[in-house]
Write a protein that holds these residues in place. Sequence first.
Motif, mmCIF file in Angstrom:
data_model
loop_
_atom_site.group_PDB
_atom_site.id
_atom_site.type_symbol
_atom_site.label_atom_id
_atom_site.label_comp_id
_atom_site.label_asym_id
_atom_site.label_seq_id
_atom_site.Cartn_x
_atom_site.Cartn_y
_atom_site.Cartn_z
ATOM 1 N N SER A 125 0.812 -1.207 0.000
ATOM 2 C CA SER A 125 0.000 0.000 0.000
ATOM 3 C C SER A 125 0.849 1.261 0.000
ATOM 4 O O SER A 125 2.024 1.251 0.357
ATOM 5 N N ALA A 126 0.220 2.348 -0.432
ATOM 6 C CA ALA A 126 0.784 3.689 -0.360
ATOM 7 C C ALA A 126 -0.147 4.520 0.507
ATOM 8 O O ALA A 126 -1.324 4.198 0.656
ATOM 9 N N GLY A 127 0.363 5.596 1.080
ATOM 10 C CA GLY A 127 -0.516 6.417 1.898
ATOM 11 C C GLY A 127 0.241 7.162 2.962
ATOM 12 O O GLY A 127 1.395 7.555 2.782
ATOM 13 N N GLU B 38 1.880 8.449 -2.939
ATOM 14 C CA GLU B 38 0.433 8.632 -2.878
ATOM 15 C C GLU B 38 -0.294 7.528 -3.632
ATOM 16 O O GLU B 38 -1.431 7.189 -3.308
ATOM 17 N N ALA B 39 0.344 6.984 -4.656
ATOM 18 C CA ALA B 39 -0.259 5.935 -5.470
ATOM 19 C C ALA B 39 0.859 5.182 -6.173
ATOM 20 O O ALA B 39 2.003 5.626 -6.216
ATOM 21 N N ARG C 31 -8.513 2.220 -4.269
ATOM 22 C CA ARG C 31 -8.151 3.630 -4.389
ATOM 23 C C ARG C 31 -8.973 4.400 -3.371
ATOM 24 O O ARG C 31 -10.196 4.434 -3.447
ATOM 25 N N ASP D 169 -3.769 2.709 -4.635
ATOM 26 C CA ASP D 169 -3.001 2.968 -3.417
ATOM 27 C C ASP D 169 -2.935 1.752 -2.495
ATOM 28 O O ASP D 169 -2.348 1.806 -1.424
#
Length: 325
Positions: free
Chosen positions: A96-98, A104-105, A129, A157
């Motif tokens: 994951s991204a975040g 961010e993605a 997303r 994400d």
Amino acid sequence: DAMAAQAILLCLTGLLSTLIFPPAMCSIGCPNGFTLIDFDEFSGVESPLPPFYRGLEWTNLFVIDVSRYPESGYTTALSSGRNVGVNGYGNFMSISAGISSSLEAFSIKSFVAAAAWNNDLQLSMTGERSGLRVHNKTITLQVKSATNVVLDWRNIDKISFKTFGGTAATLGHDDTHFGMDNLCITTGSEEPQELVYKCDYWGDPQLIQFPKAAGSIASSTWCQITGSSVLYQSSYVLINVVNSGSQRGDIVTSFAMTFYNDDNISLCTLTPSDMTGIPQSCGPDVRISKTGYDLNVAYRKAPFSAWIRYSSWGGGHYKFTLFAT
């Protein structure tokens, strides 16, 4: 031989979404814009992957030297070096991204996989997303046949992996582990973090075809105008945006998204105020969720959803991503 040449050609072109060939037959590099992750920089026979790696957050992914389990399907999944990635304890795994990562993605192109112990193991993958599911795919993995999984999921994400089912391949285990190698993914500086195109419009080609920008990994449109324009229009949805010229590219400084029912009567109009405060209700058919500065909107009557993000860059602007649902 001819079979190997055909397999490599198919892997390179991505003509098939899932290919099953003998081990390592699809062991190739990644397309331009993607990073190859083969887990071979790690030493030791079995250890968890660092939770923050290559700008992303990894949950329950272990790295295993295949020599530890030479009889398993880990050796089948191996496409380079000695290591493969594994869903720890056969359980849920995610990338994951975040908030906790530097991205961010991200986008995921493909990877090679095989079941470790059970034939006909089911691998379910979900792409998200901002908390909304935008992709889903389930495949069947075998112990002695490697599968080149081509997803080509862009600008997500989170991707999660869940395994279940299958029957023991008489290797002394009956577990739901799978091995992964040669993951092609966008990481670090290869995923744009700020505005790099002329306009923050992004679209799923099934919904609205935007011209591609040179060297981009997703479709975008060049909105070289200042003032109001229509971003998207159908029988159920109308999106008007206001573009403000900038030396770094045109940016969206305001918007109005109106939803209509079957009788062409307006249900509501979303504006920037719905992102700063509590979003208004547009009725049971329009699903609206807000997370931080993100607004996700889906309309059941139209094959349409939107992801709107606010950025303070450039004095404040809005990033639109449109999807076919």
